[in-house]
Design a protein around this motif. Structure first.
Motif, PDB file in Angstrom:
ATOM      1  N   LEU A 135      -1.672 -13.880  -7.767  1.00 11.30           N
ATOM      2  CA  LEU A 135      -0.436 -13.149  -7.231  1.00 11.30           C
ATOM      3  C   LEU A 135       0.497 -14.005  -6.264  1.00 11.30           C
ATOM      4  CD1 LEU A 135      -1.828  -9.461  -6.161  1.00 11.30           C
ATOM      5  CD2 LEU A 135      -0.558 -10.327  -8.168  1.00 11.30           C
ATOM      6  N   SER A 136       1.911 -13.969  -6.670  1.00 14.44           N
ATOM      7  CA  SER A 136       2.821 -14.624  -5.938  1.00 14.44           C
ATOM      8  C   SER A 136       2.874 -13.725  -4.710  1.00 14.44           C
ATOM      9  CB  SER A 136       4.199 -14.712  -6.431  1.00 14.44           C
ATOM     10  OG  SER A 136       4.689 -13.418  -6.788  1.00 14.44           O
ATOM     11  N   ALA A 139       4.301  -6.137  -3.389  1.00 17.07           N
ATOM     12  CA  ALA A 139       4.375  -5.147  -3.936  1.00 17.07           C
ATOM     13  C   ALA A 139       3.155  -4.275  -4.077  1.00 17.07           C
ATOM     14  CB  ALA A 139       5.109  -5.519  -5.365  1.00 17.07           C
ATOM     15  N   LEU A 140       2.055  -5.145  -4.250  1.00 17.86           N
ATOM     16  CA  LEU A 140       0.713  -4.360  -4.164  1.00 17.86           C
ATOM     17  C   LEU A 140       0.689  -3.541  -3.079  1.00 17.86           C
ATOM     18  CD1 LEU A 140      -1.878  -3.936  -5.599  1.00 17.86           C
ATOM     19  CD2 LEU A 140      -2.734  -5.999  -4.637  1.00 17.86           C
ATOM     20  N   ARG A 141       0.580  -4.158  -1.806  1.00 16.94           N
ATOM     21  CA  ARG A 141       0.544  -3.645  -0.534  1.00 16.94           C
ATOM     22  C   ARG A 141       1.315  -2.385  -0.309  1.00 16.94           C
ATOM     23  NH1 ARG A 141       1.187  -8.831   1.029  1.00 16.94           N
ATOM     24  NH2 ARG A 141      -0.599 -10.088   1.649  1.00 16.94           N
ATOM     25  N   ALA A 142       2.493  -2.545  -0.668  1.00 11.90           N
ATOM     26  CA  ALA A 142       3.610  -1.318  -0.867  1.00 11.90           C
ATOM     27  C   ALA A 142       3.020  -0.210  -1.854  1.00 11.90           C
ATOM     28  CB  ALA A 142       4.968  -1.742  -1.214  1.00 11.90           C
ATOM     29  N   ALA A 143       2.685  -0.693  -2.796  1.00 13.61           N
ATOM     30  CA  ALA A 143       1.831   0.420  -3.750  1.00 13.61           C
ATOM     31  C   ALA A 143       0.797   0.975  -3.352  1.00 13.61           C
ATOM     32  CB  ALA A 143       1.884  -0.131  -5.182  1.00 13.61           C
ATOM     33  N   LEU A 144      -0.090   0.419  -2.669  1.00 13.04           N
ATOM     34  CA  LEU A 144      -1.293   0.794  -2.217  1.00 13.04           C
ATOM     35  C   LEU A 144      -1.201   1.976  -1.085  1.00 13.04           C
ATOM     36  CD1 LEU A 144      -3.711  -2.436  -2.167  1.00 13.04           C
ATOM     37  CD2 LEU A 144      -3.907  -0.283  -3.545  1.00 13.04           C
ATOM     38  N   GLU A 145       0.143   1.675  -0.408  1.00  7.85           N
ATOM     39  CA  GLU A 145       0.705   2.538   0.851  1.00  7.85           C
ATOM     40  C   GLU A 145       1.080   4.127   0.306  1.00  7.85           C
ATOM     41  OE1 GLU A 145       3.357   0.701   3.410  1.00  7.85           O
ATOM     42  OE2 GLU A 145       2.077  -1.032   3.981  1.00  7.85           O
ATOM     43  N   ILE A 146       1.669   3.867  -0.905  1.00  5.82           N
ATOM     44  CA  ILE A 146       2.106   5.140  -1.441  1.00  5.82           C
ATOM     45  C   ILE A 146       1.121   5.703  -2.287  1.00  5.82           C
ATOM     46  CG2 ILE A 146       3.827   5.757  -3.293  1.00  5.82           C
ATOM     47  CD1 ILE A 146       5.457   3.220  -2.904  1.00  5.82           C
ATOM     48  N   CYS A 147       0.255   5.251  -2.939  1.00  7.89           N
ATOM     49  CA  CYS A 147      -0.658   5.712  -3.970  1.00  7.89           C
ATOM     50  C   CYS A 147      -1.884   6.449  -3.193  1.00  7.89           C
ATOM     51  CB  CYS A 147      -1.216   4.581  -4.831  1.00  7.89           C
ATOM     52  SG  CYS A 147      -2.427   5.382  -6.185  1.00  7.89           S
ATOM     53  N   PRO A 148      -1.974   7.799  -3.655  1.00  8.11           N
ATOM     54  CA  PRO A 148      -3.140   8.443  -2.668  1.00  8.11           C
ATOM     55  C   PRO A 148      -4.417   7.811  -3.043  1.00  8.11           C
ATOM     56  CG  PRO A 148      -2.371   9.790  -4.877  1.00  8.11           C
ATOM     57  CD  PRO A 148      -1.347   8.475  -4.461  1.00  8.11           C
ATOM     58  N   PRO A 149      -5.520   7.803  -2.434  1.00 10.65           N
ATOM     59  CA  PRO A 149      -6.799   7.398  -2.644  1.00 10.65           C
ATOM     60  C   PRO A 149      -7.327   7.935  -4.024  1.00 10.65           C
ATOM     61  CG  PRO A 149      -6.516   8.330  -0.400  1.00 10.65           C
ATOM     62  CD  PRO A 149      -5.294   8.765  -1.058  1.00 10.65           C
ATOM     63  N   THR A 150      -7.958   7.214  -4.722  1.00 13.16           N
ATOM     64  CA  THR A 150      -8.740   7.703  -5.835  1.00 13.16           C
ATOM     65  C   THR A 150      -9.931   8.449  -5.584  1.00 13.16           C
ATOM     66  OG1 THR A 150      -7.587   5.840  -6.971  1.00 13.16           O
ATOM     67  CG2 THR A 150      -9.364   6.973  -8.082  1.00 13.16           C
TER      68      THR A 150
END
Length: 128
Positions: free
Chosen positions: A101-102, A108-119
């Motif tokens: 990853l760049s 972007a991954l960090r931001a997505a993990l903050e938004i996405c509810p835990p699986t």
């Protein structure tokens, strides 16, 4: 899921950019500015994308009005998911992926993990 072919990609790219329902004629006019394509070729590709579930269409007079069913991001996510499913060691695949990853992609991954509810079924070790 197979990736789109070259012409399918060009059609879907234009369809996503348009962001609204469109006719074969409209899309053909967009594409012919870049390449020589027969109207019937574009119509055939759009019919195939409809059959594959990527475009929906509604009759409008003697023509169809098409629109995308899924976003470009949903398409990308499906490709990523399918790629991951080919690995016998998904943890190793993730390690290789993350290592490539760049800085912008990692953010972007960090931001997505903050938004996405835990699986379900995944416990956060930091929460213990």
């Amino acid at each position: 899921m197979k990736r789109f072919g070259e012409l399918e990609s060009a059609v879907m790219d234009r369809a996503w950019r348009m962001g609204r329902p469109f006719t074969v004629r409209e899309l053909h006019d967009e594409l012919k500015a870049e390449r020589t394509l027969a109207y019937t070729t574009v119509m055939t590709v759009m019919d195939k994308l409809h059959s594959k579930g990527w475009l929906r269409r509604e009759a409008q007079g003697r023509a169809y009005l098409y629109e995308t069913v899924a976003s470009r991001e949903e398409y990308t996510a499906r490709l990523m998911r399918d790629s991951l499913s080919t690995s016998e060691n998904q943890a190793a695949a993730f390690v290789h992926f993350l290592g490539q990853l760049s800085d912008d992609e990692a953010q972007a991954l960090r931001a997505a993990l903050e938004i996405c509810p835990p699986t379900q079924g995944i416990e956060d070790p930091a929460a213990e």
